[in-house]
Write a protein that holds these residues in place. Structure first.
Motif, PDB file in Angstrom:
ATOM      1  N   MET A 183       0.851  -1.169   0.000  1.00  0.00           N
ATOM      2  CA  MET A 183       0.000   0.000   0.000  1.00  0.00           C
ATOM      3  C   MET A 183       0.902   1.238   0.000  1.00  0.00           C
ATOM      4  O   MET A 183       1.897   1.274   0.703  1.00  0.00           O
ATOM      5  CB  MET A 183      -0.896  -0.011   1.229  1.00  0.00           C
ATOM      6  N   HIS A 184       0.537   2.205  -0.786  1.00  0.00           N
ATOM      7  CA  HIS A 184       1.269   3.451  -0.865  1.00  0.00           C
ATOM      8  C   HIS A 184       0.310   4.582  -0.484  1.00  0.00           C
ATOM      9  O   HIS A 184      -0.668   4.812  -1.181  1.00  0.00           O
ATOM     10  CB  HIS A 184       1.800   3.694  -2.283  1.00  0.00           C
ATOM     11  N   SER A 185       0.613   5.275   0.589  1.00  0.00           N
ATOM     12  CA  SER A 185      -0.310   6.316   1.040  1.00  0.00           C
ATOM     13  C   SER A 185      -0.069   7.666   0.376  1.00  0.00           C
ATOM     14  O   SER A 185      -0.903   8.554   0.468  1.00  0.00           O
ATOM     15  CB  SER A 185      -0.222   6.467   2.557  1.00  0.00           C
ATOM     16  N   ASP A 186       1.078   7.811  -0.332  1.00  0.00           N
ATOM     17  CA  ASP A 186       1.431   9.110  -0.902  1.00  0.00           C
ATOM     18  C   ASP A 186       1.330   9.204  -2.417  1.00  0.00           C
ATOM     19  O   ASP A 186       1.509  10.285  -2.963  1.00  0.00           O
ATOM     20  CB  ASP A 186       2.853   9.490  -0.490  1.00  0.00           C
ATOM     21  N   TRP A 187       1.104   8.108  -3.115  1.00  0.00           N
ATOM     22  CA  TRP A 187       1.058   8.163  -4.568  1.00  0.00           C
ATOM     23  C   TRP A 187       0.191   7.043  -5.148  1.00  0.00           C
ATOM     24  O   TRP A 187      -0.006   6.013  -4.533  1.00  0.00           O
ATOM     25  CB  TRP A 187       2.462   8.106  -5.173  1.00  0.00           C
ATOM     26  N   ASP A 188      -0.336   7.306  -6.337  1.00  0.00           N
ATOM     27  CA  ASP A 188      -1.064   6.287  -7.101  1.00  0.00           C
ATOM     28  C   ASP A 188      -0.047   5.416  -7.829  1.00  0.00           C
ATOM     29  O   ASP A 188       1.107   5.801  -8.026  1.00  0.00           O
ATOM     30  CB  ASP A 188      -1.979   6.947  -8.133  1.00  0.00           C
ATOM     31  N   GLU A 189      -0.488   4.248  -8.262  1.00  0.00           N
ATOM     32  CA  GLU A 189       0.344   3.314  -9.018  1.00  0.00           C
ATOM     33  C   GLU A 189      -0.507   2.814 -10.176  1.00  0.00           C
ATOM     34  O   GLU A 189      -1.725   2.750 -10.059  1.00  0.00           O
ATOM     35  CB  GLU A 189       0.752   2.160  -8.102  1.00  0.00           C
ATOM     36  N   ALA A 190       0.108   2.454 -11.287  1.00  0.00           N
ATOM     37  CA  ALA A 190      -0.661   1.991 -12.444  1.00  0.00           C
ATOM     38  C   ALA A 190      -0.014   0.758 -13.056  1.00  0.00           C
ATOM     39  O   ALA A 190       1.203   0.576 -12.987  1.00  0.00           O
ATOM     40  CB  ALA A 190      -0.764   3.093 -13.486  1.00  0.00           C
ATOM     41  N   ILE A 191      -0.841  -0.068 -13.667  1.00  0.00           N
ATOM     42  CA  ILE A 191      -0.385  -1.262 -14.387  1.00  0.00           C
ATOM     43  C   ILE A 191      -0.954  -1.209 -15.799  1.00  0.00           C
ATOM     44  O   ILE A 191      -2.154  -0.981 -15.986  1.00  0.00           O
ATOM     45  CB  ILE A 191      -0.853  -2.558 -13.697  1.00  0.00           C
ATOM     46  N   LEU A 192      -0.089  -1.415 -16.777  1.00  0.00           N
ATOM     47  CA  LEU A 192      -0.482  -1.562 -18.175  1.00  0.00           C
ATOM     48  C   LEU A 192      -0.104  -2.967 -18.600  1.00  0.00           C
ATOM     49  O   LEU A 192       1.080  -3.320 -18.597  1.00  0.00           O
ATOM     50  CB  LEU A 192       0.231  -0.532 -19.061  1.00  0.00           C
ATOM     51  N   MET A 193      -1.102  -3.792 -18.917  1.00  0.00           N
ATOM     52  CA  MET A 193      -0.843  -5.181 -19.319  1.00  0.00           C
ATOM     53  C   MET A 193      -0.409  -5.228 -20.783  1.00  0.00           C
ATOM     54  O   MET A 193      -1.089  -4.685 -21.658  1.00  0.00           O
ATOM     55  CB  MET A 193      -2.099  -6.037 -19.154  1.00  0.00           C
ATOM     56  N   LEU A 194       0.725  -5.871 -21.040  1.00  0.00           N
ATOM     57  CA  LEU A 194       1.238  -6.022 -22.404  1.00  0.00           C
ATOM     58  C   LEU A 194       0.806  -7.344 -23.020  1.00  0.00           C
ATOM     59  O   LEU A 194       0.440  -7.394 -24.190  1.00  0.00           O
ATOM     60  CB  LEU A 194       2.760  -5.917 -22.396  1.00  0.00           C
ATOM     61  N   GLU A 195       0.873  -8.423 -22.237  1.00  0.00           N
ATOM     62  CA  GLU A 195       0.443  -9.747 -22.717  1.00  0.00           C
ATOM     63  C   GLU A 195       0.073 -10.617 -21.521  1.00  0.00           C
ATOM     64  O   GLU A 195       0.453 -10.321 -20.391  1.00  0.00           O
ATOM     65  CB  GLU A 195       1.548 -10.415 -23.529  1.00  0.00           C
ATOM     66  N   GLY A 196      -0.694 -11.649 -21.781  1.00  0.00           N
ATOM     67  CA  GLY A 196      -1.102 -12.561 -20.723  1.00  0.00           C
ATOM     68  C   GLY A 196      -2.234 -12.015 -19.888  1.00  0.00           C
ATOM     69  O   GLY A 196      -2.954 -11.110 -20.302  1.00  0.00           O
ATOM     70  N   GLU A 197      -2.340 -12.580 -18.689  1.00  0.00           N
ATOM     71  CA  GLU A 197      -3.401 -12.190 -17.771  1.00  0.00           C
ATOM     72  C   GLU A 197      -2.882 -12.256 -16.349  1.00  0.00           C
ATOM     73  O   GLU A 197      -1.973 -13.019 -16.046  1.00  0.00           O
ATOM     74  CB  GLU A 197      -4.603 -13.137 -17.893  1.00  0.00           C
ATOM     75  N   LEU A 198      -3.485 -11.464 -15.483  1.00  0.00           N
ATOM     76  CA  LEU A 198      -3.173 -11.556 -14.062  1.00  0.00           C
ATOM     77  C   LEU A 198      -4.396 -11.164 -13.259  1.00  0.00           C
ATOM     78  O   LEU A 198      -5.348 -10.591 -13.783  1.00  0.00           O
ATOM     79  CB  LEU A 198      -1.955 -10.708 -13.680  1.00  0.00           C
ATOM     80  N   VAL A 199      -4.348 -11.524 -11.991  1.00  0.00           N
ATOM     81  CA  VAL A 199      -5.408 -11.131 -11.065  1.00  0.00           C
ATOM     82  C   VAL A 199      -4.766 -10.206 -10.045  1.00  0.00           C
ATOM     83  O   VAL A 199      -3.846 -10.587  -9.319  1.00  0.00           O
ATOM     84  CB  VAL A 199      -6.053 -12.345 -10.372  1.00  0.00           C
ATOM     85  N   LEU A 200      -5.247  -8.983 -10.033  1.00  0.00           N
ATOM     86  CA  LEU A 200      -4.798  -7.963  -9.102  1.00  0.00           C
ATOM     87  C   LEU A 200      -5.823  -7.913  -7.986  1.00  0.00           C
ATOM     88  O   LEU A 200      -7.020  -7.721  -8.235  1.00  0.00           O
ATOM     89  CB  LEU A 200      -4.717  -6.620  -9.827  1.00  0.00           C
ATOM     90  N   GLU A 201      -5.378  -8.120  -6.766  1.00  0.00           N
ATOM     91  CA  GLU A 201      -6.290  -8.073  -5.623  1.00  0.00           C
ATOM     92  C   GLU A 201      -6.217  -6.682  -5.000  1.00  0.00           C
ATOM     93  O   GLU A 201      -5.141  -6.215  -4.630  1.00  0.00           O
ATOM     94  CB  GLU A 201      -5.897  -9.138  -4.604  1.00  0.00           C
ATOM     95  N   LEU A 202      -7.362  -6.025  -4.896  1.00  0.00           N
ATOM     96  CA  LEU A 202      -7.477  -4.668  -4.347  1.00  0.00           C
ATOM     97  C   LEU A 202      -8.376  -4.720  -3.133  1.00  0.00           C
ATOM     98  O   LEU A 202      -9.577  -4.983  -3.265  1.00  0.00           O
ATOM     99  CB  LEU A 202      -8.058  -3.708  -5.387  1.00  0.00           C
ATOM    100  N   ASP A 203      -7.805  -4.502  -1.937  1.00  0.00           N
ATOM    101  CA  ASP A 203      -8.590  -4.616  -0.695  1.00  0.00           C
ATOM    102  C   ASP A 203      -9.393  -5.913  -0.676  1.00  0.00           C
ATOM    103  O   ASP A 203     -10.583  -5.933  -0.386  1.00  0.00           O
ATOM    104  CB  ASP A 203      -9.513  -3.409  -0.507  1.00  0.00           C
ATOM    105  N   GLN A 204      -8.739  -7.015  -1.055  1.00  0.00           N
ATOM    106  CA  GLN A 204      -9.286  -8.378  -1.054  1.00  0.00           C
ATOM    107  C   GLN A 204     -10.354  -8.615  -2.119  1.00  0.00           C
ATOM    108  O   GLN A 204     -11.068  -9.611  -2.077  1.00  0.00           O
ATOM    109  CB  GLN A 204      -9.815  -8.760   0.328  1.00  0.00           C
ATOM    110  N   VAL A 205     -10.474  -7.723  -3.102  1.00  0.00           N
ATOM    111  CA  VAL A 205     -11.411  -7.907  -4.211  1.00  0.00           C
ATOM    112  C   VAL A 205     -10.590  -8.171  -5.470  1.00  0.00           C
ATOM    113  O   VAL A 205      -9.742  -7.363  -5.833  1.00  0.00           O
ATOM    114  CB  VAL A 205     -12.296  -6.653  -4.409  1.00  0.00           C
ATOM    115  N   PRO A 206     -10.814  -9.318  -6.160  1.00  0.00           N
ATOM    116  CA  PRO A 206     -10.024  -9.632  -7.351  1.00  0.00           C
ATOM    117  C   PRO A 206     -10.425  -8.790  -8.561  1.00  0.00           C
ATOM    118  O   PRO A 206     -11.606  -8.542  -8.793  1.00  0.00           O
ATOM    119  CB  PRO A 206     -10.320 -11.110  -7.597  1.00  0.00           C
TER     120      PRO A 206
END
Length: 60
Positions: A1-24
């Motif tokens: 968790m980062h309290s001072d900045w946002d973070e971003a993900i750009l998917m190039l290939e494949g798949e993933l599951v990002l869990e956000l506050d325990q929500v997939p």
């Protein structure tokens, strides 16, 4: 968790599951997701793919 900045993900290939506050969140090639500051997050084990992680952590 980062309290001072946002973070971003750009998917190039494949798949993933990002869990956000325990929500997939399923991401696949071409998806972009902005993770708001203060949100607990992790990539679940077993995911496959390539992504760009934008993590603009402050220098000071």
């Amino acid at each position: 968790m980062h309290s001072d900045w946002d973070e971003a993900i750009l998917m190039l290939e494949g798949e993933l599951v990002l869990e956000l506050d325990q929500v997939p969140m399923h991401l696949k090639a071409g998806d972009f997701y902005l993770i708001p500051r203060g949100v607990r997050h992790r990539i679940l084990p077993g995911c496959r793919g390539s992504f760009i992680l934008l993590d603009p952590e402050p220098l000071a």
